[in-house]
Design a protein around this motif. Structure first.
Motif, mmCIF file in Angstrom:
data_model
loop_
_atom_site.group_PDB
_atom_site.id
_atom_site.type_symbol
_atom_site.label_atom_id
_atom_site.label_comp_id
_atom_site.label_asym_id
_atom_site.label_seq_id
_atom_site.Cartn_x
_atom_site.Cartn_y
_atom_site.Cartn_z
ATOM 1 N N ALA A 26 0.857 -1.187 0.000
ATOM 2 C CA ALA A 26 0.000 0.000 0.000
ATOM 3 C C ALA A 26 0.888 1.230 0.000
ATOM 4 C CB ALA A 26 -0.928 0.010 1.208
ATOM 5 N N GLU A 27 0.494 2.218 -0.771
ATOM 6 C CA GLU A 27 1.282 3.448 -0.930
ATOM 7 C C GLU A 27 0.346 4.636 -0.891
ATOM 8 O OE1 GLU A 27 3.616 5.645 -4.661
ATOM 9 O OE2 GLU A 27 3.314 3.464 -4.678
ATOM 10 N N ARG A 28 0.677 5.638 -0.057
ATOM 11 C CA ARG A 28 -0.186 6.816 0.018
ATOM 12 C C ARG A 28 0.172 7.795 -1.084
ATOM 13 N NH1 ARG A 28 -3.908 8.947 2.949
ATOM 14 N NH2 ARG A 28 -3.760 7.364 4.579
ATOM 15 N N HIS A 29 -0.872 8.351 -1.679
ATOM 16 C CA HIS A 29 -0.714 9.391 -2.690
ATOM 17 C C HIS A 29 -1.777 10.453 -2.422
ATOM 18 C CE1 HIS A 29 0.503 11.105 -6.561
ATOM 19 N NE2 HIS A 29 -0.787 11.349 -6.753
ATOM 20 N N PRO A 31 -4.648 12.145 -0.645
ATOM 21 C CA PRO A 31 -5.631 11.641 0.314
ATOM 22 C C PRO A 31 -5.957 10.159 0.158
ATOM 23 C CG PRO A 31 -6.746 12.801 -1.451
ATOM 24 C CD PRO A 31 -5.269 12.969 -1.705
ATOM 25 N N VAL A 32 -5.422 9.511 -0.881
ATOM 26 C CA VAL A 32 -5.804 8.124 -1.144
ATOM 27 C C VAL A 32 -4.638 7.182 -0.890
ATOM 28 C CG1 VAL A 32 -7.476 8.862 -2.876
ATOM 29 C CG2 VAL A 32 -5.186 8.138 -3.611
ATOM 30 N N LEU A 33 -4.994 5.910 -0.710
ATOM 31 C CA LEU A 33 -4.010 4.838 -0.623
ATOM 32 C C LEU A 33 -4.173 3.946 -1.852
ATOM 33 C CD1 LEU A 33 -4.398 3.938 3.139
ATOM 34 C CD2 LEU A 33 -2.255 4.631 2.076
ATOM 35 N N TRP A 34 -3.048 3.687 -2.535
ATOM 36 C CA TRP A 34 -3.030 2.741 -3.646
ATOM 37 C C TRP A 34 -2.555 1.406 -3.089
ATOM 38 C CZ3 TRP A 34 0.474 6.451 -6.890
ATOM 39 C CH2 TRP A 34 -0.300 7.487 -7.436
ATOM 40 N N ALA A 35 -3.363 0.385 -3.201
ATOM 41 C CA ALA A 35 -3.019 -0.924 -2.651
ATOM 42 C C ALA A 35 -3.021 -1.978 -3.752
ATOM 43 C CB ALA A 35 -4.002 -1.316 -1.552
ATOM 44 N N GLU A 36 -2.239 -3.031 -3.508
ATOM 45 C CA GLU A 36 -2.213 -4.163 -4.420
ATOM 46 C C GLU A 36 -2.591 -5.428 -3.669
ATOM 47 O OE1 GLU A 36 1.233 -4.643 -6.897
ATOM 48 O OE2 GLU A 36 1.604 -2.478 -6.995
ATOM 49 N N PHE A 37 -3.519 -6.165 -4.246
ATOM 50 C CA PHE A 37 -3.950 -7.468 -3.745
ATOM 51 C C PHE A 37 -3.660 -8.508 -4.827
ATOM 52 C CE2 PHE A 37 -6.414 -4.516 -1.228
ATOM 53 C CZ PHE A 37 -6.567 -5.139 0.006
ATOM 54 N N PRO A 38 -3.710 -9.801 -4.478
ATOM 55 C CA PRO A 38 -3.489 -10.810 -5.519
ATOM 56 C C PRO A 38 -4.468 -10.696 -6.685
ATOM 57 C CG PRO A 38 -3.326 -11.819 -3.341
ATOM 58 C CD PRO A 38 -3.813 -10.411 -3.131
ATOM 59 N N TRP A 39 -5.680 -10.201 -6.411
ATOM 60 C CA TRP A 39 -6.703 -10.113 -7.453
ATOM 61 C C TRP A 39 -6.661 -8.812 -8.241
ATOM 62 C CZ3 TRP A 39 -9.375 -5.830 -6.237
ATOM 63 C CH2 TRP A 39 -9.487 -5.484 -4.885
ATOM 64 N N GLY A 40 -5.878 -7.808 -7.796
ATOM 65 C CA GLY A 40 -5.812 -6.537 -8.506
ATOM 66 C C GLY A 40 -5.536 -5.375 -7.577
ATOM 67 N N GLY A 41 -5.665 -4.150 -8.116
ATOM 68 C CA GLY A 41 -5.409 -2.952 -7.329
ATOM 69 C C GLY A 41 -6.668 -2.444 -6.648
ATOM 70 N N PHE A 42 -6.467 -1.568 -5.666
ATOM 71 C CA PHE A 42 -7.583 -1.069 -4.872
ATOM 72 C C PHE A 42 -7.244 0.336 -4.391
ATOM 73 C CE2 PHE A 42 -10.073 -0.825 -0.851
ATOM 74 C CZ PHE A 42 -11.336 -1.083 -1.363
ATOM 75 N N VAL A 43 -8.216 1.237 -4.465
ATOM 76 C CA VAL A 43 -8.052 2.619 -4.016
ATOM 77 C C VAL A 43 -8.977 2.851 -2.837
ATOM 78 C CG1 VAL A 43 -8.201 5.051 -4.650
ATOM 79 C CG2 VAL A 43 -7.481 3.357 -6.356
ATOM 80 N N LEU A 56 -9.161 17.137 -8.625
ATOM 81 C CA LEU A 56 -9.643 15.768 -8.491
ATOM 82 C C LEU A 56 -9.359 14.978 -9.766
ATOM 83 C CD1 LEU A 56 -11.099 13.515 -7.013
ATOM 84 C CD2 LEU A 56 -13.275 14.541 -7.697
ATOM 85 N N ASP A 57 -9.563 15.602 -10.920
ATOM 86 C CA ASP A 57 -9.250 14.921 -12.184
ATOM 87 C C ASP A 57 -7.773 14.537 -12.238
ATOM 88 O OD1 ASP A 57 -11.843 15.112 -13.114
ATOM 89 O OD2 ASP A 57 -11.480 16.964 -14.231
ATOM 90 N N GLY A 58 -6.909 15.409 -11.702
ATOM 91 C CA GLY A 58 -5.482 15.096 -11.668
ATOM 92 C C GLY A 58 -5.179 13.896 -10.790
ATOM 93 N N LEU A 59 -5.854 13.802 -9.641
ATOM 94 C CA LEU A 59 -5.660 12.645 -8.766
ATOM 95 C C LEU A 59 -6.121 11.364 -9.451
ATOM 96 C CD1 LEU A 59 -5.028 11.375 -5.988
ATOM 97 C CD2 LEU A 59 -7.386 11.919 -5.317
ATOM 98 N N ILE A 60 -7.270 11.422 -10.113
ATOM 99 C CA ILE A 60 -7.777 10.237 -10.807
ATOM 100 C C ILE A 60 -6.829 9.829 -11.934
ATOM 101 C CG2 ILE A 60 -9.665 9.352 -12.222
ATOM 102 C CD1 ILE A 60 -11.538 11.244 -10.612
ATOM 103 N N ALA A 61 -6.371 10.803 -12.723
ATOM 104 C CA ALA A 61 -5.455 10.503 -13.819
ATOM 105 C C ALA A 61 -4.156 9.910 -13.293
ATOM 106 C CB ALA A 61 -5.170 11.766 -14.629
ATOM 107 N N GLY A 62 -3.650 10.447 -12.181
ATOM 108 C CA GLY A 62 -2.430 9.911 -11.593
ATOM 109 C C GLY A 62 -2.617 8.488 -11.091
ATOM 110 N N THR A 63 -3.807 8.194 -10.575
ATOM 111 C CA THR A 63 -4.101 6.843 -10.096
ATOM 112 C C THR A 63 -4.145 5.852 -11.261
ATOM 113 O OG1 THR A 63 -5.329 7.707 -8.197
ATOM 114 C CG2 THR A 63 -5.801 5.447 -8.873
ATOM 115 N N VAL A 64 -4.810 6.241 -12.340
ATOM 116 C CA VAL A 64 -4.856 5.376 -13.520
ATOM 117 C C VAL A 64 -3.450 5.138 -14.053
ATOM 118 C CG1 VAL A 64 -5.629 5.201 -15.914
ATOM 119 C CG2 VAL A 64 -7.205 6.044 -14.156
ATOM 120 N N ALA A 65 -2.647 6.204 -14.136
ATOM 121 C CA ALA A 65 -1.281 6.073 -14.651
ATOM 122 C C ALA A 65 -0.446 5.155 -13.766
ATOM 123 C CB ALA A 65 -0.635 7.450 -14.751
#
Length: 261
Positions: A26-29, A31-43, A56-65
């Motif tokens: 899990a990595e903070r970016h 206000p959100v945490l980007w996490a990885e599970f065996p089945w995929g990613g999770f925000v 907010l659009d910038g945060l979403i775009a950064g998360t997708v990237a």
């Protein structure tokens, strides 16, 4: 506790770290945490800190990237709640290429209200590994859930065994003459008094007979034995009436938005 008090407890205890006990990383970016599970990613996040519009659009775009370029994952889920701000969050996620899945209701209530014995003639409800071989039980119940939900939507057998290793999870199944017809799991959230009931699924031909209700009652009784007071669940329209009749209250809704390669 009132629904408002339960919602505050939900936000405090069951978001962010409360959702990440079995994450691989899990990595903070912001206000959100980007996490990885065996089945995929999770925000996950407790709130978005007032972000809206272009920020907010910038945060979403950064998360997708991040998930697209920095991981080998095929999918990630951004889990929203109905009381999250801003109100146009879902629209912005869709504009960024995520797809909204089914809206579910977040229900919370006393474990004791659910833990009333339910007997369904001909149906055996038991914890995986008790009265059977654990790996075989998990394999059969997860195969049944793949049939209900679609393949690849839940953990594999080895992932489930890893989850069980920390002692905070239980897998339960209901059988008729040795066939798994319903299943679900219990996840205790350490230090909170909460446990979640997840993955509840019943084969179509066995619905409407009280089997799901029996499976819920068995998991709630086990939670009580472990000192849990509160049960929470993200439930579909099909299971919501069962939980409401047992005294659970709707506190918000949740909608997963999913990105796939």
């Amino acid at each position: 506790m009132t629904p408002d008090e339960l919602l505050r407890a939900y936000d405090e205890h069951l978001r962010e770290e409360g959702e990440l006990h079995n994450a691989l990383s899990a990595e903070r970016h912001g206000p959100v945490l980007w996490a990885e599970f065996p089945w995929g990613g999770f925000v996950t996040y407790r709130d978005l800190g007032g972000l809206e519009g272009a920020a907010l659009d910038g945060l979403i775009a950064g998360t997708v990237a991040h998930f697209r370029d920095d991981t080998g994952l095929d999918r990630f889920e951004w889990k929203t709640r109905g009381h999250d701000a801003p109100a146009d969050l879902g629209e912005r996620l869709v504009s960024a290429g995520l797809v909204a899945e089914e809206v579910e209701t977040v229900m919370i209530g006393e474990a004791a209200a659910l833990a009333t014995a339910v007997e369904v003639p001909g149906v055996v409800v038991r914890r995986a590994g008790e009265g059977g071989v654990l790996r075989e039980d998990l394999s059969r119940m997860l195969a049944m859930q793949d049939e209900v939900f679609g393949r690849g939507r839940g953990p594999g057998v080895d992932d489930a065994l890893d989850e069980l290793a920390d002692g905070n999870a239980e897998y339960w199944l209901a059988e008729v003459e040795g066939e798994v017809v319903s299943a679900g799991r219990l996840n205790v959230v350490p230090g909170t008094g909460f446990a979640g009931i997840w993955g509840g699924s019943t084969l179509p031909g066995w619905r409407g007979r009280g089997i799901y209700r029996a499976l819920v009652a068995a998991r709630a009784a086990s939670a009580l034995e472990r000192g849990v007071r509160w049960i929470h669940s993200d439930c579909t329209a099909m299971s919501r009436p069962i939980l409401e009749r047992s005294g659970l209250l709707a506190v918000t809704t949740t909608t997963p938005y999913v990105w796939t390669r």
